[in-house]
Design a protein around this motif. Structure first.
Motif, mmCIF file in Angstrom:
data_model
loop_
_atom_site.group_PDB
_atom_site.id
_atom_site.type_symbol
_atom_site.label_atom_id
_atom_site.label_comp_id
_atom_site.label_asym_id
_atom_site.label_seq_id
_atom_site.Cartn_x
_atom_site.Cartn_y
_atom_site.Cartn_z
ATOM 1 N N GLY A 155 -19.425 -71.015 96.183
ATOM 2 C CA GLY A 155 -20.796 -71.504 96.106
ATOM 3 C C GLY A 155 -21.087 -72.243 94.824
ATOM 4 O O GLY A 155 -21.870 -73.189 94.801
ATOM 5 N N GLY A 156 -20.469 -71.801 93.731
ATOM 6 C CA GLY A 156 -20.660 -72.467 92.449
ATOM 7 C C GLY A 156 -21.964 -72.144 91.750
ATOM 8 O O GLY A 156 -22.208 -72.627 90.646
ATOM 9 N N ALA A 157 -22.829 -71.333 92.376
ATOM 10 C CA ALA A 157 -24.129 -71.028 91.779
ATOM 11 C C ALA A 157 -23.990 -69.849 90.815
ATOM 12 O O ALA A 157 -23.264 -68.897 91.092
ATOM 13 C CB ALA A 157 -25.151 -70.705 92.858
ATOM 14 N N PRO A 158 -24.699 -69.898 89.694
ATOM 15 C CA PRO A 158 -24.637 -68.773 88.751
ATOM 16 C C PRO A 158 -25.384 -67.558 89.276
ATOM 17 O O PRO A 158 -26.262 -67.674 90.127
ATOM 18 C CB PRO A 158 -25.304 -69.335 87.491
ATOM 19 N N VAL A 159 -25.033 -66.378 88.750
ATOM 20 C CA VAL A 159 -25.740 -65.146 89.098
ATOM 21 C C VAL A 159 -26.438 -64.620 87.857
ATOM 22 O O VAL A 159 -26.010 -64.865 86.728
ATOM 23 C CB VAL A 159 -24.789 -64.078 89.675
ATOM 24 N N GLU A 160 -27.523 -63.900 88.068
ATOM 25 C CA GLU A 160 -28.275 -63.322 86.966
ATOM 26 C C GLU A 160 -27.477 -62.196 86.319
ATOM 27 O O GLU A 160 -26.609 -61.576 86.945
ATOM 28 C CB GLU A 160 -29.619 -62.799 87.468
ATOM 29 N N ALA A 161 -27.821 -61.896 85.066
ATOM 30 C CA ALA A 161 -27.079 -60.891 84.304
ATOM 31 C C ALA A 161 -27.108 -59.535 84.995
ATOM 32 O O ALA A 161 -26.097 -58.818 85.010
ATOM 33 C CB ALA A 161 -27.650 -60.792 82.896
ATOM 34 N N GLY A 162 -28.254 -59.162 85.572
ATOM 35 C CA GLY A 162 -28.349 -57.875 86.244
ATOM 36 C C GLY A 162 -27.365 -57.753 87.383
ATOM 37 O O GLY A 162 -26.711 -56.713 87.560
#
Length: 703
Positions: A155-162
């Motif tokens: 997907g290439g999308a970043p994920v949040e730190a949580g």
């Protein structure tokens, strides 16, 4: 040691500080500095742990784009990360801002990771036609599991730190000062006797699931949804290697697959798109000190599908928006459409219930123009008819405050004529959204003859706020996207008169990579939409230019596409699957017979060239006329608004990759066979003769 990296000792902890503004890009000098700093910390007998932090607004945000397309310079990022992971002293990566691509791979090379609560991490390389080539495909699955790794890498999308913490990508979240948090965590490691913990030696993420089945399912999904894309299947193969091979062998396999992607023509096209998005924000004659107006409140005129979609865009961006309809019944339908759209997102899991409530609260339904007196921006989204537009803009001119920006969502009408309906044409701009407006990324920002610099800058800022790909275009019939689409659709219909069927044309263009074929698109939009445009075109274009007639025949028979259950295709009730329309064949035969055309079998290559090269030829005319600033802007419009395959880079880049001399030769053949529609664009002839490309052309050097 590189001046971009500092090494300090805080008692028994080595503090490595990277500072390469603005985003700590991992260029050669920074890589060299990291390598030397970790080697020095390893050699210092007084050091028991290492903390890595970055100055500025972010952790390492990825590769240095200045190095794209250039020969690699030592040390490579994989070499640096191998040294980091191989250290005998525990290391802690302190993540803030974003850790993207190589930045996340550096963090994965460290033995522990902590992240500020508002940080994000990701591996976006697939968007450039690549795969994570510095261990990301091998270390991430070992920590987060194969399913999550595939999701992030494909997907290439970043994920949040949580979420990253939940999947063991980071070990702990923190607030406050980076250095203090990193040192405190490292001291705790030492106090608790926790030593080196290498990501490449972890097995947690590889256990407890049927990884072979996961990989097979994602492979089948990619083949179905993204036919023709090169790098996603290599990403899957690299992750598969992590499930079967020890780290060293997996890294070798990753490198092989990375080089395959690097040498793929698709990589060049996707990198072109990456830079094109950044170039689009640059407006040649806009003074650098131009300050956009502040947009605190907005309004939308018209509660149809487009108007509601635009209102949702503002609500999604946190901007209060008023939605105006002519009567309460129509207004309630519009507001219900907004509620239904958000409810669908909640049902899919892409929006929380709380977020839906918050966003709906930002949308205020109104029926009185007087309620627009204080808004900063109004977007008109009414029926595409100049008389209707005139009524709207005259009323807006009477009620809106001085300095309010008046925008039209017209898809083809003369913006200068619309601006003339107001006392302040300098405040008028086109904001051409694409349907569905709350989903499609493209925004054509139409610059009128008298649009002020300030308003143009404001329109581009609005585009960024709404998370759109905003591209400046000039005024002409259809602007850039629809002007070119007219040529494309016309040639597709001429193919029907020559002997093709809608199924053959659509299949050929899907095989080329288009998201949908032209006839499926027309049925989806409604054939009556195009009929109004055709009538206007026939009234303004020279009489000797011949038009196809198949669409007119369908409209006359009441076959308007999906809305009537039949158009170029037939549709069963409640089902959008296109089926053969048995009534179309005699219409095609009649159209061919009336023009004296003997129907024949058409090759797929001919179908593709006849349609795609019509885009290229018209695009060249648009460039020469100054309607678009640069060829990459045209590419962005087609990539983000018209389903052109990303891995081909857009119609103008595609023509460059084929060779303008070859494209021109085919267009000349079509000109001789098919008439004046195919007269070659002078700019195309000039560039082909000089051995140049659209990508390398600049207006100031055109003469």
């Amino acid at each position: 040691m590189s001046e971009l990296v500092r090494l300090q000792r805080r008692d028994e902890i080595a503090l490595i500080i990277a500072d390469n503004p603005p985003v700590n890009a991992l260029g050669q000098a920074l890589r060299q500095g990291l390598l030397q700093a970790f080697q020095a910390a390893e050699a210092d007998s007084r050091v028991r742990a290492v903390v890595l932090v970055c100055e500025g607004s972010t952790f390492f945000a990825g590769a240095d784009i200045k190095e794209f397309g250039k020969p690699p310079v030592a040390p490579s990022l994989p070499e640096v990360i191998d040294v980091i992971e191989g250290c005998s002293k525990p290391s802690v990566a302190v993540i803030h801002g974003t850790a993207l691509g190589g930045g996340l791979e550096v963090a994965l090379g460290c033995h522990y990771r902590i992240a500020r609560a508002d940080a994000r991490v990701g591996l976006p390389e697939v968007k450039l036609g690549l795969l994570p080539g510095a261990g990301g495909t091998q270390r991430l699955p070992r920590l987060a599991g194969v399913a999550k790794a595939l999701e992030m890498i494909l997907g290439g999308a970043p994920v949040e730190a949580g979420e990253a913490c939940e999947y063991h990508i980071v070990d702990e979240l923190f607030e406050g000062d980076l250095t203090d948090a990193g040192l405190a965590y490292a001291r705790r490691l030492l106090q608790e006797g926790r030593g080196v913990r290498r990501s490449g030696e972890q097995t947690r993420g590889l256990e407890g699931t049927d990884n072979a089945a996961l990989i097979a399912a994602r492979h089948a999904e990619v083949v179905k949804r993204s036919p023709g894309l090169f790098s996603p299947l290599r990403c899957i193969a690299a992750v598969e290697a992590a499930t079967r091979l020890p780290l060293a062998e997996g890294l070798e396999r990753e490198r092989e697959l990375f080089l395959e992607c690097l040498n793929s023509p698709q990589r060049a096209a996707l990198v072109h798109t990456f830079f094109a998005e950044r170039q689009a924000a640059k407006i040649a004659d806009l003074p650098v000190d131009t300050r956009p107006r502040e947009i605190r409140t907005a309004a939308v005129i018209g509660g149809g599908a487009m108007g509601v979609g635009i209102a949702l865009c503002f609500a999604n961006a946190g901007v209060p928006v008023k939605l105006l309809e002519v009567g309460d019944e129509a207004l309630q339908r519009a507001l219900q459409r907004a509620r239904d759209t958000y409810a669908t997102s909640v049902k899919r899991g892409s929006l929380s219930e709380a977020a839906m409530v918050q966003r709906l609260a930002l949308i205020e339904g109104i029926t009185d123009y007087a309620a627009l007196a204080d808004v900063d921006l109004v977007v008109e989204a009414v029926f595409e008819d100049m008389a209707v537009k005139q009524q709207v803009f005259e009323r807006l001119d009477a009620v809106c405050k001085p300095g309010a920006i008046l925008a039209s969502n017209t898809s083809s009408l003369d913006l200068n004529a619309i601006a003339a309906f107001t006392r302040h044409p300098e405040d008028v701009v086109g904001l051409h959204f694409f349907s569905p407006a709350n989903v499609m990324r493209l925004l054509e920002v139409v610059r009128g003859a008298r649009t002020s610099h300030e308003v143009l800058a404001s329109a581009m800022a609005i585009g960024r706020k709404l998370k759109k790909v905003a591209v400046v275009v000039g005024v002409c019939d259809g602007f850039v996207g629809n002007r070119m689409l007219f040529q494309y659709g016309r040639e597709a219909e001429f193919l029907l008169e020559e002997g093709a069927t809608p199924q053959q044309v659509d299949a050929a263009l899907r095989n080329f990579g288009m998201a949908m074929g032209p006839f499926a698109v027309r049925d989806l939009a409604g054939l009556d939409i195009g009929q109004a445009i055709r009538k206007r075109q026939r009234a303004i274009l020279p009489a000797h230019l011949e038009f196809p007639t198949v669409a007119d025949r369908l409209c006359a028979a009441g076959m308007l596409g999906q809305k009537t259950g039949v158009g170029y295709y037939r549709y069963e009730p409640g089902n959008r699957t296109p089926l053969e329309n048995p009534e179309l064949a005699p219409m095609l035969a009649a159209a061919s017979r009336e023009k004296g055309i003997e129907r024949r079998e058409l090759e797929e290559r001919y179908i593709v060239e006849r349609t795609i090269y019509s885009l290229v030829n018209e695009g060249a005319k648009i460039l020469e006329e100054g309607i678009a600033q640069r060829s990459s802007d045209i590419d962005l419009i087609y990539l983000n608004g018209y389903g052109f395959p990303a891995w081909r880079g857009g119609p103008m880049f595609y023509a460059d990759s084929v060779g303008l001399d070859k494209v021109l030769a085919t267009i000349r053949e079509l000109h001789a066979r098919c008439g004046e529609w195919w007269k070659p664009a002078p700019l195309l002839e000039k560039l082909a003769a000089e051995g140049r490309t659209f990508s390398g052309w600049q207006p100031d050097r055109a003469g």
